[in-house]
Design an enzyme around this catalytic site. Structure first.
Site, PDB file in Angstrom:
ATOM      1  N   LEU A   1     -10.180  -3.510   4.487  1.00 48.82           N
ATOM      2  CA  LEU A   1      -9.251  -2.865   3.552  1.00 48.82           C
ATOM      3  C   LEU A   1      -8.046  -2.225   4.265  1.00 48.82           C
ATOM      4  CD1 LEU A   1      -8.819  -2.117   0.553  1.00 48.82           C
ATOM      5  CD2 LEU A   1      -9.972   0.052   1.025  1.00 48.82           C
ATOM      6  N   ASP A   2      -6.845  -2.563   3.816  1.00 47.80           N
ATOM      7  CA  ASP A   2      -5.598  -1.959   4.297  1.00 47.80           C
ATOM      8  C   ASP A   2      -5.421  -2.093   5.804  1.00 47.80           C
ATOM      9  OD1 ASP A   2      -5.026  -1.220   1.683  1.00 47.80           O
ATOM     10  OD2 ASP A   2      -5.996   0.724   1.879  1.00 47.80           O
ATOM     11  N   ALA A   3      -6.029  -3.120   6.376  1.00 47.16           N
ATOM     12  CA  ALA A   3      -5.943  -3.275   7.831  1.00 47.16           C
ATOM     13  C   ALA A   3      -5.288  -4.592   8.245  1.00 47.16           C
ATOM     14  CB  ALA A   3      -7.340  -3.182   8.439  1.00 47.16           C
TER      15      ALA A   3
ATOM     16  N   HIS B   1       0.868  -1.188   0.000  1.00 46.00           N
ATOM     17  CA  HIS B   1       0.000   0.000   0.000  1.00 46.00           C
ATOM     18  C   HIS B   1       0.895   1.224   0.000  1.00 46.00           C
ATOM     19  CE1 HIS B   1      -3.626   2.337   0.556  1.00 46.00           C
ATOM     20  NE2 HIS B   1      -3.007   3.018   1.491  1.00 46.00           N
TER      21      HIS B   1
ATOM     22  N   GLY C   1      -7.086   3.321   1.686  1.00 44.16           N
ATOM     23  CA  GLY C   1      -7.954   3.396   0.515  1.00 44.16           C
ATOM     24  C   GLY C   1      -7.328   4.047  -0.687  1.00 44.16           C
TER      25      GLY C   1
END
Lengths: 289, 289, 289, 289
Positions: free
Chosen positions: A232-234, A197, A206
């Site tokens: 998401l992205d966690a 990311h 995001g």
């Protein structure tokens, strides 16, 4: 350059004497330890270890060694997780890409120079742009177009899953693949799907993180390599790094500067994963780098 | 993404009113400044500036603009050095390599994705190992074997010089080229030959810097991008960066970790050079990054 | 060590010829420029500059120089903001503290060694713990207890405001002061109240950021120096820095490691503020460091 | 915050089964391990470990535990070096200073906030400048003037040695003490005398390293914390760190920027030393941080 090596990884509830039992087993087997790392987490009461031994020092074959280690590991509780890796077994990876080529160039370059300890089995793209890059490195490129309608997208993910799984990869790398994996794929590739990311998470989750960073006026930007989870992205963070910027940076400058960090963070996290240096516990990782 | 731009660079003895004269000239020409940087060095009494203007804002063609700027520059003394760069003129580079491919992979990847603002005209190697890498990127590879005897080596350098000069390159990049350039080539390619040294200079000059670093027990290693001069590893430094290591790093680990820094430092320094962001004065550089 | 210097700062809508007019004025005044920086922001169409000249080079006194500069500045639009700083005028700061002493120790140490270009007029604490530290450095300590009820708190802030304003400080530094300033105080000390937040914003806004970071499993932690605004931890960022951690760090380890970053980031941001190197535009800063 | 702990350190020739014997001993004693680190150096064939256990978990008193550990250690060869540290025994340090106060301010601040796990017994200066700083922190200051003649200097060192040794310190910290220790004092305080050098060693050994760095035009400067040995600035390195500079930095700027790094590097190295995290082997260190 080094000879054949076996790497043992273990995670289990912490208890008195784990190291003694493990090292007693290894000494009994004549195993010469070349790397050893331990971590006891006081918050979760969990114990982690990774140990690498030379194959030639062991007075039994791999199957017996594995069976004996399994017996020991079983005594550390039913929750205990362990693995045994043989350095002569080559790891396999599949790369998912879109249009941005810098991470693909980087990983293929590292594979070509032997730095990345894995075979790149395939590059799968939702666009054809990076087909020539893969082919120039002698890696098959497979195109799976992603329609914008939900049904078509679900079919595309199913097609991609089949292509990926055909290679039984040790890692599925989202090398700037711009699609969000559906929850069932996150679960299916759990602790194998690795994403890069382009922000210093948890900042700027995001879409368009560099735009968000530009808007906020931060003085440092970063990149984060993490396991993909349904949120998401966690997912559990494997590695992060940052680079300094200043007020004069346009978004284009940030994108360019960020690429260098993305490449390094992704390749570092991926290598650690392939070398069995990453242990996941809950939403966090222990990295025996 | 941006339109056509002209970049003026000037170095001259510091004096009252230089900025006023320059900016008066630019305002008179209607030039819209999009980047401007100044530096006055109190030690040497030297003044440096770099200014970028949009081509469309200027009420004259490039030739006239250049001629008018030359007139102004002439008033700053005979030692004044200046240049005027047109962003639509594509820069040309030649890469010198040996056997280690990571910098070559990196630069070709950056050129392919458009990040490096230059055409790679040729890759010249004293070994054939990296021929396939160059060809995979559609760049001609030329092999110039280097014998070990002095006479043969001198001939090889002469052959290489001809091959390089045929491309009239803006930069001759020693991308882990392991030969020491003879003084006359250093002079011939002065301020155009760019080397990456795999240490944090002035530490560990010369051969096998990672071995030297391992021997000394440093806790951080680095890389240095510099102009090549006759004195080994002592040319003006363009860029440096470092990465942390610890006692567990073998030399092989240091080599691997160092590669990432070498690639970044070389590509950053080379881009700055190509964008006219580097001004050399004596044995030091001013970098308008 | 340097002689007397005047520093001009200007922010205004970008237009053709600003630099020419400014530098023409300076050349006309005989001003010898020792530092000059410019920035044009293409997103907001705003132009920023900071220039430092030697006082001895100017053919007029400070008042006339200021008046003449004001005339020029007025031609750049009604929104133009400018300032003129005389290096012989000593800046004044007030420090707000609570119980944690590391930033106070650090700032007083820097003031004592002459590194921080300011007089510390007072230290104001909502607890008495740091009284001895202030007194040991010969700085008056004032205690303003903060009750937990809203009315009592409002009175305490009012008392603190009077104490602070009595010193007409150039900066009000929240040196790990754990109270959230009410909106009217944020407005009253706008662009003068400087906070150090112990996270890499925008990650981990609000209370106990190290606990949040530990929970998330990040691999790097940071600190952020920013102007205080009514929205919590969302003011213009002056400076940030980070430090690497790993899975073995307890929260106590992170707190200790973070302190070094907090001290550096706060002192650096504060020094830049005092030297007129920070220009705020909207929610972002331009730093001419 | 934690309870009482014992820390065992061991360095010895590597052999099969060391960990097994050690961990068997600890498990037998009921010792609950909270930190464990190992390192085997393939170049020297040396093995290093550091383990911390909770005192309350051990079924014997400290003296018996020490005696039993000594028996085990003796089986690892006559060269084996070991130590056993009790966290309730407070460490003692003496600081040697000259005129520059930033490291003194920093260390006294850290001691005052409890971060540095040691009592500062005395500050000894060859000038009186920093007497007030020490006294403000309640630490006795002792003045030992250093004449420039060799005989006078030798006497001064002898006087200093007596003052220092009277405190039986665990560390003698050269906190920007500008005198070169004579070889016999280096030997006498071997592995206890800790210096901070204001460069990234081995670059810029000796006097005025910032001047040397400015002259060479480096883009990054650093600081090095090392044990003092008879060869100047060549002792085993404990810690290093760096900070980026650019062409605009004057020597004064570098000095100021460097101070922050000096303080952090010295305090970090000193803390590791005091916590028994540093093991010296030859001219290198193993740091179990």
């Amino acid at each position: 350059m080094a000879g054949r090596r076996f790497t043992l990884s273990l995670g289990c509830p912490d208890a008195l004497g784990i190291v003694a039992r493990l090292s007693g087993f290894l000494a009994g087997a004549g195993a010469w330890i070349v790397e050893a790392a331990y971590h006891a987490d006081p918050d979760t009461g969990w114990f982690f270890t990774r140990q690498t031994v030379t194959a030639e020092s062991i007075r039994m074959d791999l199957d017996e060694f594995r069976a004996r280690f399994a017996e020991i590991a079983a005594t550390f509780g039913t929750e205990a997780e362990w693995s045994l890796h043989d350095s002569t077994e080559r790891k396999r990876i599949v790369l998912l890409v879109s249009k941005e080529g810098h991470c693909l160039h980087d990983l293929l370059g590292r594979a070509a120079t032997g730095e990345l300890p894995a075979e790149v089995c395939a590059v799968i793209g939702n666009h054809r742009d990076l087909d020539p890059v893969a082919r120039a490195h002698g890696v098959p490129f497979q195109h799976v177009p992603f329609p914008s309608d939900p049904a078509g997208k679900a079919e595309a993910f199913e097609a991609m899953r089949e292509l990926v799984d055909a290679h039984s990869p040790d890692a599925v790398v989202l090398a700037r693949f711009m699609q969000v994996l559906p929850p069932e794929l996150c679960e299916h590739w759990k602790h194998r799907a690795i994403n890069i990311h382009h922000s210093f998470l948890p900042s700027f989750v995001g879409a368009r993180p560099y735009h968000q960073a530009h808007e906020r006026g931060v003085k440092i930007i970063g990149a984060t390599c993490h396991y993909v989870t349904a949120e998401l992205d966690a997912g559990p963070i494997i590695e992060q790094d940052v680079v300094r910027i200043d007020h004069s940076y346009t978004i284009a400058d940030m994108v360019r500067q960020g690429r260098d960090i993305e490449k390094i963070v992704l390749s570092r996290g991926l290598r650690w994963h392939l070398e069995g240096r990453v242990q996941v516990h809950g939403r966090k990782t222990v990295i025996f780098s």
